[in-house]
Design a protein around this motif. Sequence first.
Motif, short mmCIF file in Angstrom:
data_model
loop_
_atom_site.label_atom_id
_atom_site.label_comp_id
_atom_site.label_asym_id
_atom_site.label_seq_id
_atom_site.Cartn_x
_atom_site.Cartn_y
_atom_site.Cartn_z
N SER A 1 42.89 20.77 73.30
CA SER A 1 43.96 21.13 72.94
C SER A 1 45.09 20.54 73.89
CB SER A 1 44.15 22.31 72.35
OG SER A 1 45.66 23.08 71.94
N ALA B 1 38.37 14.91 68.45
CA ALA B 1 38.03 14.89 67.63
C ALA B 1 37.29 13.54 67.19
CB ALA B 1 38.87 15.68 65.98
N SER C 1 33.61 12.54 66.70
CA SER C 1 32.90 11.73 65.37
C SER C 1 32.28 10.34 65.93
CB SER C 1 34.04 11.86 64.67
OG SER C 1 34.52 10.32 65.41
N PRO D 1 41.66 25.40 66.24
CA PRO D 1 40.63 25.49 64.75
C PRO D 1 40.52 23.89 64.55
CG PRO D 1 42.80 26.47 64.44
CD PRO D 1 42.22 26.20 66.00
N GLY D 2 39.49 23.68 64.02
CA GLY D 2 39.10 21.64 64.20
C GLY D 2 38.00 21.28 64.93
N PHE D 3 38.00 22.10 65.80
CA PHE D 3 37.03 22.02 66.81
C PHE D 3 35.25 22.20 66.34
CE2 PHE D 3 36.82 20.49 71.80
CZ PHE D 3 35.65 20.62 71.01
N ARG D 4 35.12 22.98 66.19
CA ARG D 4 33.88 23.04 65.61
C ARG D 4 33.37 22.25 64.73
NH1 ARG D 4 29.63 27.78 66.36
NH2 ARG D 4 31.11 29.05 67.56
N ASP D 5 34.49 22.06 63.49
CA ASP D 5 33.75 21.51 62.53
C ASP D 5 33.25 19.88 62.91
OD1 ASP D 5 33.74 23.86 60.56
OD2 ASP D 5 36.09 23.27 60.09
N ALA D 6 34.62 19.85 63.76
CA ALA D 6 34.40 18.44 64.39
C ALA D 6 32.98 18.22 64.97
CB ALA D 6 35.54 17.95 65.22
N ARG E 1 45.51 23.48 68.11
CA ARG E 1 44.39 22.66 67.28
C ARG E 1 43.09 21.83 68.37
NH1 ARG E 1 43.41 21.39 62.43
NH2 ARG E 1 42.28 20.50 62.84
N VAL E 2 42.56 21.10 67.96
CA VAL E 2 41.78 20.27 68.15
C VAL E 2 42.69 18.78 68.66
CG1 VAL E 2 40.27 20.00 66.37
CG2 VAL E 2 39.49 19.69 68.92
N SER F 1 43.16 14.93 68.40
CA SER F 1 42.59 13.86 67.98
C SER F 1 42.12 12.85 67.95
CB SER F 1 43.82 13.29 66.93
OG SER F 1 44.78 12.95 67.86
#
Length: 325
Positions: free
Chosen positions: A138, A185, A189, A212-217, A179-180, A182
Amino acid sequence: MCERIPKVVLLAGGVGGARMARGLATVLPAGSLSVIVNVGDDEHFHGLKVCPDLDTVVYTLSGLVQAQRGWGVAGDTTHALDMLRKLKAPDTWMHLGDGDIGLHLFRSECLARGESLTSITNRITSALGTPATIIPASDGDAPTLVDTDQGLMRFQQWFVQERARPAVRAIRYETVGTRVTSSAALALSGADLVVIAPSNPLLSIYPMLALPGFRDALLGSSARCVGVSPLIGGRAVKGPLAEMLTDLKLGTGNRAIATLYRDLLDALVIDKSDDADFPALMDAGLPHIELAATHICDRDKANELARAVLKAGQLNPLGFTEELA
């Protein structure tokens, strides 16, 4: 036909993560490795932004690290810290060498001009010749707070000043307003393999997963995910993980590690001396267990473990052959 190098992303924090990074950087082709690093233990000392995990990874990969300790700059002096102690400055319990302070001065000046932590880290790694891409998890402040039997403490206060002695009741990951990155992320990906280093899950990996966004990525990546257990015989090679697992009633040994990472892993690498754990881990639902020597005590052991991790991840370190469109 063309050759494509594999893309490996390591999630890391602390000495164990840095040594894992060094092994992977050695056995993989140049340009393959990206290391996403925990920022939950970042702190300000003497007006300077200090990023212990980032700096440990950078120093280790750049060949600057004090090898016996695993952190700090080899041969560093402490004249600045000695003067601060004479002046009775606060927080001189945090060991900062003179070369280390030079890096913190550079980072803090760049931050004051509005540059992002990611951009500054790129400049640092370029200047020091670091053979991997180092990415802060972050760009914002996301402190890890430790709720102990002696009250709520910031991570460095509990870990360094108090030497991790107060019993842990809970851990809080403060991620509001950040958040994470870019860059992190994007690295996830595009990865062929994600490796979770033998870092403390609760203090190095979970602070990243909480962003926020890290686990989803991570979960959205098509890459296989391989974790390396930081425990051998139920004990951490370095640090308070075993005690924390007991304090927080999270279980013991490799089974506890598997439980903490159960929604992430395709494989777990455990020390070959823990082969008796194999059936229980398979019963826990892990699809693959790899036995290896996980104590990274020197460069050869780091390289050996890196090869075992790539094997568990079913990744050929020499790269891929692809058809040109």
